[in-house]
Design a protein around this motif. Structure first.
Motif, mmCIF file in Angstrom:
data_model
loop_
_atom_site.group_PDB
_atom_site.id
_atom_site.type_symbol
_atom_site.label_atom_id
_atom_site.label_comp_id
_atom_site.label_asym_id
_atom_site.label_seq_id
_atom_site.Cartn_x
_atom_site.Cartn_y
_atom_site.Cartn_z
ATOM 1 N N GLN A 16 0.833 -1.206 0.000
ATOM 2 C CA GLN A 16 0.000 0.000 0.000
ATOM 3 C C GLN A 16 0.865 1.253 0.000
ATOM 4 N N PHE A 17 1.942 1.225 0.780
ATOM 5 C CA PHE A 17 2.870 2.359 0.803
ATOM 6 C C PHE A 17 3.465 2.610 -0.586
ATOM 7 N N LEU A 18 3.865 1.533 -1.260
ATOM 8 C CA LEU A 18 4.444 1.677 -2.595
ATOM 9 C C LEU A 18 3.412 2.167 -3.600
ATOM 10 N N ARG A 19 2.175 1.691 -3.477
ATOM 11 C CA ARG A 19 1.120 2.178 -4.395
ATOM 12 C C ARG A 19 0.881 3.664 -4.198
ATOM 13 N N ASP A 20 0.842 4.088 -2.958
ATOM 14 C CA ASP A 20 0.653 5.515 -2.689
ATOM 15 C C ASP A 20 1.816 6.332 -3.247
ATOM 16 N N PHE A 21 3.016 5.796 -3.092
ATOM 17 C CA PHE A 21 4.205 6.499 -3.578
ATOM 18 C C PHE A 21 4.180 6.618 -5.098
ATOM 19 N N ILE A 22 3.918 5.521 -5.777
ATOM 20 C CA ILE A 22 3.914 5.503 -7.241
ATOM 21 C C ILE A 22 2.798 6.388 -7.793
ATOM 22 N N ASN A 23 1.671 6.418 -7.105
ATOM 23 C CA ASN A 23 0.518 7.213 -7.557
ATOM 24 C C ASN A 23 0.582 8.665 -7.096
ATOM 25 N N ASN A 24 1.688 9.038 -6.438
ATOM 26 C CA ASN A 24 1.879 10.406 -5.930
ATOM 27 C C ASN A 24 0.774 10.825 -4.969
ATOM 28 N N THR A 25 0.322 9.869 -4.143
ATOM 29 C CA THR A 25 -0.668 10.169 -3.106
ATOM 30 C C THR A 25 -0.159 9.659 -1.760
ATOM 31 N N PRO A 26 1.055 10.070 -1.390
ATOM 32 C CA PRO A 26 1.656 9.509 -0.176
ATOM 33 C C PRO A 26 0.900 9.904 1.086
ATOM 34 N N LYS A 27 0.658 8.890 1.934
ATOM 35 C CA LYS A 27 0.038 9.142 3.235
ATOM 36 C C LYS A 27 1.095 9.200 4.332
ATOM 37 N N GLU A 28 2.313 8.778 3.979
ATOM 38 C CA GLU A 28 3.428 8.794 4.928
ATOM 39 C C GLU A 28 4.549 9.629 4.308
ATOM 40 N N THR A 29 4.433 10.927 4.469
ATOM 41 C CA THR A 29 5.335 11.851 3.777
ATOM 42 C C THR A 29 6.793 11.609 4.131
ATOM 43 N N GLU A 30 7.077 11.370 5.404
ATOM 44 C CA GLU A 30 8.465 11.175 5.824
ATOM 45 C C GLU A 30 9.076 9.952 5.139
ATOM 46 N N TRP A 31 8.344 8.840 5.120
ATOM 47 C CA TRP A 31 8.845 7.632 4.484
ATOM 48 C C TRP A 31 8.919 7.791 2.967
ATOM 49 N N SER A 32 7.996 8.523 2.403
ATOM 50 C CA SER A 32 8.032 8.769 0.962
ATOM 51 C C SER A 32 9.268 9.573 0.580
ATOM 52 N N ASN A 33 9.601 10.553 1.395
ATOM 53 C CA ASN A 33 10.811 11.341 1.146
ATOM 54 C C ASN A 33 12.062 10.475 1.270
ATOM 55 N N LYS A 34 12.046 9.575 2.260
ATOM 56 C CA LYS A 34 13.182 8.666 2.440
ATOM 57 C C LYS A 34 13.329 7.732 1.244
ATOM 58 N N LEU A 35 12.198 7.264 0.718
ATOM 59 C CA LEU A 35 12.249 6.377 -0.440
ATOM 60 C C LEU A 35 12.781 7.118 -1.655
ATOM 61 N N GLN A 36 12.351 8.352 -1.852
ATOM 62 C CA GLN A 36 12.861 9.132 -2.979
ATOM 63 C C GLN A 36 14.369 9.322 -2.848
ATOM 64 N N ASP A 37 14.843 9.566 -1.636
ATOM 65 C CA ASP A 37 16.286 9.699 -1.406
ATOM 66 C C ASP A 37 17.008 8.387 -1.719
ATOM 67 N N ALA A 38 16.383 7.267 -1.338
ATOM 68 C CA ALA A 38 16.989 5.958 -1.594
ATOM 69 C C ALA A 38 17.073 5.686 -3.093
ATOM 70 N N ILE A 39 16.063 6.096 -3.831
ATOM 71 C CA ILE A 39 16.064 5.916 -5.288
ATOM 72 C C ILE A 39 17.214 6.700 -5.910
ATOM 73 N N ILE A 40 17.390 7.942 -5.462
ATOM 74 C CA ILE A 40 18.471 8.780 -5.992
ATOM 75 C C ILE A 40 19.830 8.184 -5.646
ATOM 76 N N LEU A 41 19.983 7.720 -4.404
ATOM 77 C CA LEU A 41 21.247 7.125 -3.977
ATOM 78 C C LEU A 41 21.552 5.852 -4.767
ATOM 79 N N ALA A 42 20.541 5.024 -4.985
ATOM 80 C CA ALA A 42 20.739 3.791 -5.753
ATOM 81 C C ALA A 42 21.213 4.121 -7.160
ATOM 82 N N GLY A 43 20.680 5.193 -7.739
ATOM 83 C CA GLY A 43 21.102 5.616 -9.067
ATOM 84 C C GLY A 43 22.529 6.133 -9.101
ATOM 85 N N HIS A 44 22.938 6.791 -8.020
ATOM 86 C CA HIS A 44 24.317 7.271 -7.942
ATOM 87 C C HIS A 44 25.296 6.100 -7.848
#
Length: 346
Positions: A16-44
């Motif tokens: 559910q968290f991932l669906r909210d994140f992918i659909n840009n309807t995050p209910k857990e803003t802090e965790w969504s921000n952390k996931l976005q940071d993790a995506i950027i770091l993985a790309g680096h």
């Protein structure tokens, strides 16, 4: 509530968290921000892990991690008879979260997991594990990441190349194991495909830049096949050449083929070379002509241990539809080995 049910619910919450994140309807803003940071770091850390491809992976898992789908998947197994064990997972790093299905199977069967990550994919799974522990703290003691030598485990699931498989067999041959080697995926064309099917085939070829074992690296075509419709259909994927790493591979492989005076077909971002091998270099696909479908089927059956997926329409009982190789179901086990059944019987 027993631990296994708690684990099911935790993974459903992750979905559910991932669906909210992918659909840009995050209910857990802090965790969504952390996931976005993790995506950027993985790309680096790995230039092949673009944000688009990582989000594609997360989107696929968001669709699979629901209570209904998880329960349907496990409904045929007698998990209550499982003897709890510690399972060592040695993961590949060719595409994002390539070992997540093993991770999921180990935890849902009630076992503990000892994970050796690839340096190419060392960010995403630890993040998802942190989220699981946040929503279900009892999982904490069942997940362990190791950077050095693995010790004190009961079972091994290791994924690598044909070369590393020999190493795995030497060191882990005395414990129950699944050791996976190189496999590639193929597509069988008849010349009757629609433009929509050929365009969808481009997804099977280009998703993850062709680095996955489910990526189509070989085309089987009838004798005298006209590649013009194929090249027209896949033109929509032309922007793939914008990634420098891909472009460098394209330029290098084209130069090697030309200097070797190999006959190739080329559209500016994909090279086709006639070759009997299954594993083609990045930015190229091999092709081979067949005289009859019956003869080709025999060939594919004899080479089954080299093949992960067969893409086609009405060619094989276990074929995958065009455009769906990178959308495996929970019941699509790597190399056709039922990981859950293996874990329960071991």
């Amino acid at each position: 509530m027993n631990d296994r049910l708690k684990t099911f619910i935790a993974f459903a919450k992750l979905g559910q968290f991932l669906r909210d994140f992918i659909n840009n309807t995050p209910k857990e803003t802090e965790w969504s921000n952390k996931l976005q940071d993790a995506i950027i770091l993985a790309g680096h850390k790995n230039g092949w892990f673009t944000e688009e491809n990582i989000k594609y992976t997360l989107g696929q898992w968001s669709e699979l991690l629901t209570e209904d789908r998880l329960n349907e998947w496990f409904s045929k197994y007698d998990v209550e008879k499982n003897k709890l064990k510690k399972v060592a997972l040695i993961m590949a790093g060719n595409i994002p979260l390539v070992g997540f299905h093993d991770f999921l199977a180990v935890l849902l069967t009630g076992n503990s997991v000892l994970i050796k990550l690839s340096s190419n994919d060392s960010v995403l799974l630890p993040f998802l594990s942190e989220y699981l522990i946040e929503v279900e703290p009892s999982i904490r003691n069942r997940i362990e990441f190791k950077k050095d030598q693995l010790k004190d485990f009961d079972v091994v699931i290791a994924t690598g190349s044909n070369n590393t498989a020999r190493y795995f067999e030497y060191y882990f041959g005395k414990v129950p194991n699944i050791i996976r080697k190189n496999r590639n995926s193929v597509a069988v064309l008849t010349g009757e495909e629609s433009m929509e099917q050929l365009e969808a085939l481009g997804e099977d070829i280009f998703r993850y830049y062709g680095l996955g074992c489910r990526s189509v690296s070989k085309l089987f075509v009838p004798q005298g096949y006209d590649f013009d419709p194929f090249f027209k259909a896949i033109y929509t994927y032309r922007d793939i050449i914008e990634l420098k790493k891909y472009a460098n591979n394209y330029d290098y492989n084209k130069a090697v083929y030309l200097m070797s005076e190999f006959k190739i077909l080329d559209n500016g971002f994909l090279i086709l070379k006639k070759d009997k091998s299954y594993a083609s270099p990045i930015a190229s696909s091999f092709y081979e002509e067949y005289a009859s479908l019956s003869g080709l089927k025999q060939r594919l059956e004899s080479d089954a241990q080299k093949i992960q997926c067969i893409v086609g329409a009405g060619i094989d009982d276990n074929e995958i539809a065009f455009g769906h190789t990178q959308r495996p179901r929970l019941t699509d086990y790597a190399d056709g080995i039922d990981t859950v059944e293996f874990l329960l019987k071991t």
